[in-house]
Design a protein around this motif. Structure first.
Motif, short mmCIF file in Angstrom:
data_model
loop_
_atom_site.label_atom_id
_atom_site.label_comp_id
_atom_site.label_asym_id
_atom_site.label_seq_id
_atom_site.Cartn_x
_atom_site.Cartn_y
_atom_site.Cartn_z
N ARG A 138 35.35 29.12 26.27
CA ARG A 138 35.63 30.51 25.91
C ARG A 138 35.60 31.40 27.15
N ALA A 139 34.65 31.15 28.05
CA ALA A 139 34.57 31.97 29.27
C ALA A 139 35.83 31.83 30.11
N MET A 140 36.41 30.63 30.16
CA MET A 140 37.66 30.44 30.92
C MET A 140 38.76 31.33 30.36
N ILE A 141 38.85 31.40 29.05
CA ILE A 141 39.89 32.24 28.44
C ILE A 141 39.61 33.71 28.72
N GLU A 142 38.35 34.09 28.66
CA GLU A 142 38.01 35.50 28.91
C GLU A 142 38.25 35.89 30.36
N ILE A 143 38.06 34.93 31.29
CA ILE A 143 38.36 35.21 32.70
C ILE A 143 39.85 35.52 32.88
N MET A 144 40.68 34.86 32.07
CA MET A 144 42.13 35.09 32.17
C MET A 144 42.56 36.41 31.55
N HIS A 145 41.70 37.00 30.72
CA HIS A 145 42.09 38.19 29.97
C HIS A 145 42.34 39.38 30.90
N ASN A 146 43.42 40.10 30.62
CA ASN A 146 43.75 41.34 31.32
C ASN A 146 44.00 41.13 32.81
N THR A 147 44.40 39.95 33.20
CA THR A 147 44.81 39.74 34.59
C THR A 147 46.30 40.01 34.73
N PRO A 148 46.76 40.39 35.91
CA PRO A 148 48.18 40.69 36.07
C PRO A 148 49.05 39.44 35.97
N PHE A 149 50.27 39.62 35.53
CA PHE A 149 51.21 38.51 35.36
C PHE A 149 51.88 38.22 36.70
N THR A 150 51.08 37.64 37.58
CA THR A 150 51.56 37.31 38.92
C THR A 150 50.58 36.32 39.54
N ASP A 151 50.82 35.90 40.76
CA ASP A 151 49.85 35.06 41.46
C ASP A 151 48.59 35.89 41.72
N MET A 152 47.45 35.33 41.37
CA MET A 152 46.20 36.07 41.57
C MET A 152 45.05 35.07 41.61
N ASN A 153 43.99 35.46 42.32
CA ASN A 153 42.86 34.57 42.53
C ASN A 153 42.04 34.32 41.28
N ASP A 154 42.18 35.18 40.27
CA ASP A 154 41.36 35.03 39.06
C ASP A 154 41.49 33.66 38.42
N SER A 155 42.68 33.06 38.53
CA SER A 155 42.92 31.78 37.86
C SER A 155 42.75 30.59 38.80
N GLU A 156 42.33 30.84 40.03
CA GLU A 156 42.44 29.79 41.04
C GLU A 156 41.12 29.08 41.31
N GLY A 157 40.89 28.66 42.57
CA GLY A 157 39.89 27.66 42.89
C GLY A 157 38.55 27.73 42.19
N GLU A 158 37.86 28.86 42.34
CA GLU A 158 36.51 28.92 41.77
C GLU A 158 36.54 28.94 40.25
N THR A 159 37.54 29.57 39.66
CA THR A 159 37.67 29.56 38.21
C THR A 159 37.95 28.15 37.72
N GLN A 160 38.86 27.44 38.41
CA GLN A 160 39.17 26.07 38.00
C GLN A 160 37.91 25.21 38.04
N ALA A 161 37.14 25.32 39.12
CA ALA A 161 35.92 24.52 39.25
C ALA A 161 34.91 24.86 38.16
N PHE A 162 34.84 26.14 37.80
CA PHE A 162 33.95 26.55 36.70
C PHE A 162 34.34 25.84 35.41
N GLY A 163 35.64 25.74 35.16
CA GLY A 163 36.11 25.10 33.94
C GLY A 163 35.77 23.63 33.86
N TYR A 164 35.69 22.98 35.02
CA TYR A 164 35.41 21.54 35.01
C TYR A 164 34.03 21.24 34.42
#
Length: 503
Positions: free
Chosen positions: A308-334
């Protein structure tokens, strides 16, 4: 006109920025993505050569340098120094040191960290989804096997926390199986979204070079390239879809875990957990604590919360390349996948080991009169009563038996005859032997032998269909795993050919 100053490498990075952002990102790339960086470099090099963007000679020299870097530098030994911005630039720095700035810088032609990053993330998610999906299918398999063996084992089914009706353990497990099959299909759907390659999107708009995005997808084991290049770097539905499927799986799995906790309580006691899955009290000699159920519950909740936290991290982010979805978020999801694996493994073992305490089930059925619905139904079918009148007669019988702590099968006929006569003004045509059969738990289950019910034929048909569904899911997973394995072979073969040309 005001403009942003150029990047000043002499003052980069700020020490605090290095310690709080760049260092952790480097560590994450080293720990999670190093081998996939190698795959992407190799695939991109092969594609550039095949498209004549690099000459055979240039590609062969770069291949030899990449091989040397892979052989000589163990990513696990690397620490971030701040000399380069990130893991990607470290590899490029090594290439330039070995080949010179011109040739060493040519590998990055027609690509960006943007498409590289999302490709790395998808390669990692693909492995985690297929691994977890394999475990889920094993859980389904074990649960089907258990259900098949428990078709005649009665349990008390509860509604609103109270005894409701008898059914079979197979019927209960079949309900679990159906949800698990749907959850497995959601994971498979998530895998289909993950398995589309971003490579070739470059920064946003693809490239002016004549790249072959389909070839890149093939070399990396993707089903196809994701078509729209903006979507490749902006769309994160592969993340939200994956963790949404994971969240639902563990939301759903938490519910039978709760039932198992309730069923194994001393007061209910219809589920027996064997000693191998029980811990004792350090002070109370009589205690049998089925704590694996608690661990399944807490780990399922942790998995649900992380997904659920992964989905909430994605919420309200801009529709473009952005760090919110990248390395540290990905590792958190693992971390969600890690706890998910533990729950599924434990649940698979648990379901195989548990058994129903049939004596306690029989006693709870006796105390609760939960077969009384069939008496009302029988009166409608064979005595011509309305269901409401039959319901009132049956309710009176149940209240009488419960008040005297009796047994509906052996003690219920006399109260039934009186209630029937008082309500209808006539004698019942049902004799005592027929009454005992009608209100028995085995009869209750047996007559509900229609689609979706707990009767013998209905359950046997359901189990056959579950096995068919499971086989289809296993075939789809095997195809995905085989495609990835074949892509690795193809990639290695083509890379070896470049190495051979450099010899």
């Amino acid at each position: 006109m005001a403009h942003n100053p150029p990047h000043d490498s002499s003052v980069f990075p700020d020490p605090v920025y290095k310690d709080t952002v760049l260092g952790p990102l480097f560590d994450g790339a080293r720990d999670h993505f190093a081998s996939d960086f190698q795959r992407i470099d190799r695939a991109h090099l092969i594609m550039l050569c095949e498209q004549d963007i690099l000459s055979q000679s240039q590609a062969s020299q770069i291949a030899a340098a990449l091989q040397a870097i892979e052989t000589e530098i163990d990513p696990a030994t690397l620490t971030y120094t701040g000399e380069v911005e990130d893991f990607f630039f470290l590899i490029e720095k090594e290439l330039k040191a070995r080949l010179g700035a011109d040739l060493g810088g040519r590998l990055h032609t027609a690509r960006s960290r943007n498409d590289i990053d999302h490709t790395l993330f998808k390669l990692q998610l693909r492995r985690r989804i297929t691994s977890l999906l394999g475990q889920v299918l094993d859980l389904i398999d074990s649960t089907i096997t258990k259900a098949d063996a428990q078709k005649e084992t009665l349990i008390v089914a509860y509604t609103h926390g109270q005894p409701a009706q008898p059914t079979s353990f197979a019927h209960y497990l079949s309900a679990m199986i159906e949800v698990l099959l749907r959850d497995a299909k959601r994971l498979l759907d998530a895998l289909a979204t993950v398995n589309l390659s971003p490579m070739g999107a470059a920064a946003i708009t693809t490239s002016g070079f004549d790249i072959d995005r389909h070839r890149m997808a093939e070399l990396l084991g993707f089903d196809a390239p994701l078509r729209n290049s903006y979507s490749c770097i902006a769309a994160i539905d592969y993340v939200s879809g994956t963790y949404g499927a994971l969240e639902l799986l563990f939301l759903h799995l938490g519910r039978p875990i709760q039932d198992f906790q309730f069923w194994s309580s001393f007061e209910v006691g219809q589920l027996y957990v064997p000693n191998a899955l029980v811990q004792i009290s350090s002070i109370m000699p009589q205690k049998r604590n089925p704590v694996p159920i608690e661990h399944m519950r807490l780990l399922a909740s942790q998995t649900f919360g992380r997904a659920r936290a992964m989905i909430e991290i994605m919420h309200n982010t801009p529709f473009t390349d952005m760090n919110d979805s990248e390395g540290e978020t990905q590792a958190f999801g693992y971390q969600a996948f890690a706890t998910a694996s533990r729950v599924i493994a434990l649940m698979t073992s648990f379901v195989s080991a548990i058994r129903i305490n049939e004596d306690r089930v029989a006693e709870n059925i006796r105390k609760s009169c939960i077969t009384i619905t069939e008496l009302a139904d029988d009166l409608v079918r064979n005595e011509g009563l309305s269901f409401r009148e039959a319901h009132e007669i049956a309710a009176h019988v149940a209240k009488t038996i419960v008040a005297q702590n009796g047994d509906l099968v052996t003690d219920g006929y006399a109260p039934f005859c009186k209630a029937f006569a008082d309500s209808t003004g006539r004698e019942t045509a049902m004799d005592a032997k027929c009454f005992a059969t009608v209100v028995s738990a085995a009869h209750f289950v047996a007559v509900r032998d229609r689609f979706g019910g707990p009767g013998e034929t209905a359950i046997a048909d359901a189990i056959t269909s579950y096995r068919d569904d499971l086989a289809a899911l296993r075939a789809a997973l095997a195809t995905a795993n085989n495609d990835a394995a074949q892509a690795d072979i193809l990639l290695q073969t083509k890379f070896n050919a470049l190495l051979g040309a450099s010899a």
